[in-house]
Design a protein around this motif. Structure first.
Motif, PDB file in Angstrom:
ATOM      1  N   ARG A   1       2.436   9.407  -6.102  1.00 47.62           N
ATOM      2  CA  ARG A   1       3.049  10.729  -5.915  1.00 47.62           C
ATOM      3  C   ARG A   1       4.123  10.994  -6.974  1.00 47.62           C
ATOM      4  N   ALA A   2       4.888   9.946  -7.305  1.00 46.64           N
ATOM      5  CA  ALA A   2       5.937  10.105  -8.309  1.00 46.64           C
ATOM      6  C   ALA A   2       5.338  10.397  -9.684  1.00 46.64           C
ATOM      7  N   LEU A   9       9.511   5.661 -12.589  1.00 43.54           N
ATOM      8  CA  LEU A   9       9.816   4.274 -12.981  1.00 43.54           C
ATOM      9  C   LEU A   9      10.318   3.472 -11.783  1.00 43.54           C
ATOM     10  N   ASP A  10      11.183   4.077 -11.006  1.00 43.19           N
ATOM     11  CA  ASP A  10      11.711   3.399  -9.813  1.00 43.19           C
ATOM     12  C   ASP A  10      10.588   3.087  -8.825  1.00 43.19           C
ATOM     13  N   ALA A  11       9.672   4.032  -8.661  1.00 40.17           N
ATOM     14  CA  ALA A  11       8.537   3.818  -7.745  1.00 40.17           C
ATOM     15  C   ALA A  11       7.645   2.684  -8.246  1.00 40.17           C
ATOM     16  N   ASP A  59       7.491  -5.003  -6.907  1.00 39.92           N
ATOM     17  CA  ASP A  59       8.218  -5.909  -6.000  1.00 39.92           C
ATOM     18  C   ASP A  59       7.444  -6.113  -4.699  1.00 39.92           C
ATOM     19  N   ALA A  60       6.873  -5.024  -4.177  1.00 35.60           N
ATOM     20  CA  ALA A  60       6.105  -5.111  -2.927  1.00 35.60           C
ATOM     21  C   ALA A  60       4.866  -5.973  -3.105  1.00 35.60           C
ATOM     22  N   GLU A  61       4.182  -5.840  -4.248  1.00 32.96           N
ATOM     23  CA  GLU A  61       2.992  -6.655  -4.493  1.00 32.96           C
ATOM     24  C   GLU A  61       3.356  -8.130  -4.665  1.00 32.96           C
ATOM     25  N   VAL A  89       0.845  -1.209   0.000  1.00 32.98           N
ATOM     26  CA  VAL A  89       0.000   0.000   0.000  1.00 32.98           C
ATOM     27  C   VAL A  89       0.878   1.255   0.000  1.00 32.98           C
ATOM     28  N   HIS A  90       1.928   1.234   0.820  1.00 33.25           N
ATOM     29  CA  HIS A  90       2.832   2.392   0.897  1.00 33.25           C
ATOM     30  C   HIS A  90       3.510   2.639  -0.452  1.00 33.25           C
ATOM     31  N   GLN A  91       4.010   1.576  -1.086  1.00 35.25           N
ATOM     32  CA  GLN A  91       4.705   1.737  -2.369  1.00 35.25           C
ATOM     33  C   GLN A  91       3.749   2.209  -3.470  1.00 35.25           C
ATOM     34  N   LEU A  92       2.483   1.801  -3.376  1.00 34.44           N
ATOM     35  CA  LEU A  92       1.497   2.287  -4.346  1.00 34.44           C
ATOM     36  C   LEU A  92       1.308   3.800  -4.210  1.00 34.44           C
TER      37      LEU A  92
END
Length: 201
Positions: free
Chosen positions: A149-150, A179-181, A187-189, A141-144
């Motif tokens: 934001r990116a 792209l990095d985000a 990866d997090a998912e 959720v955080h990485q999403l």
């Protein structure tokens, strides 16, 4: 019933119930205990009173031939029957029964301890997996949000470039961040799916 329905929320309690219900390790421990209980039952049954019933019926046929007015031959039959009931009961065996049952009960107690130890180990493993799944879910959720934001920053930077307010280098930097985000979010998912799959199995 073992299994979690597709729409069910996998709570910690449900995950523990699922593990205790379907674990091959726990099933093996329980099978060992049931086997020893059966062994104890067999040992005890050897010393139960045994009643035997034997019944026999025999028939003797005597043929007596004589001529009647009707011209028929008559046959006379006679028989006998007997029955016997016996009771066998072993009253003393020099302590063999007691020692066998004591050994079986010791095995049963050991199996019961193994069952409880296996259950405790499973619960500890499920709690660890559940915490890992929760952490991975929160991180996904955080990485999403970071990705969103990116991408928002990239959109703003692109508009600023069109207005001549910023440089192309800033846009390239924003694209790299977006792209990095996105990669971190994927990866997090993936980690979240792996953690949930491990928890369910």
């Amino acid at each position: 019933h073992c299994g979690i329905l597709a729409n069910d929320v996998l709570t910690l309690e449900a995950a523990i119930d699922q593990a205790l219900c379907s674990s091959p390790r726990l099933a093996k421990s329980r099978a060992g205990r049931h086997e020893q209980l059966a062994v104890k039952g067999v040992i005890s049954s050897r010393y139960f009173p045994k009643v035997t019933f034997d019944a026999r019926v025999s028939e003797i046929e005597k043929r007596i031939s004589y001529q009647q007015l009707s011209g028929r031959r008559h046959v006379m039959r006679s028989g006998s029957s007997n029955a016997m009931v016996s009771l066998d009961w072993l009253l003393y065996d020099s302590g063999l029964r007691g020692s066998q049952i004591a050994e079986a009960e010791k095995q049963i107690e050991g199996n019961a301890f193994a069952v409880e130890a296996t259950k405790e180990q499973l619960i500890i493993e499920i709690i660890e997996l559940f915490r890992e799944a929760q952490f991975r879910s929160a991180d996904a959720v955080h990485q999403l949000r970071v990705e969103e934001r990116a991408k928002g920053s990239l959109a703003i930077t692109t508009k600023l470039l069109q207005g001549g307010v910023t440089s192309a280098m800033d846009v390239l930097l924003a694209k790299g961040n977006a792209l990095d985000a996105s990669l971190r979010r994927m990866d997090a998912e993936r980690a979240k799916r792996d953690a949930v799959r491990s928890e369910e199995h």
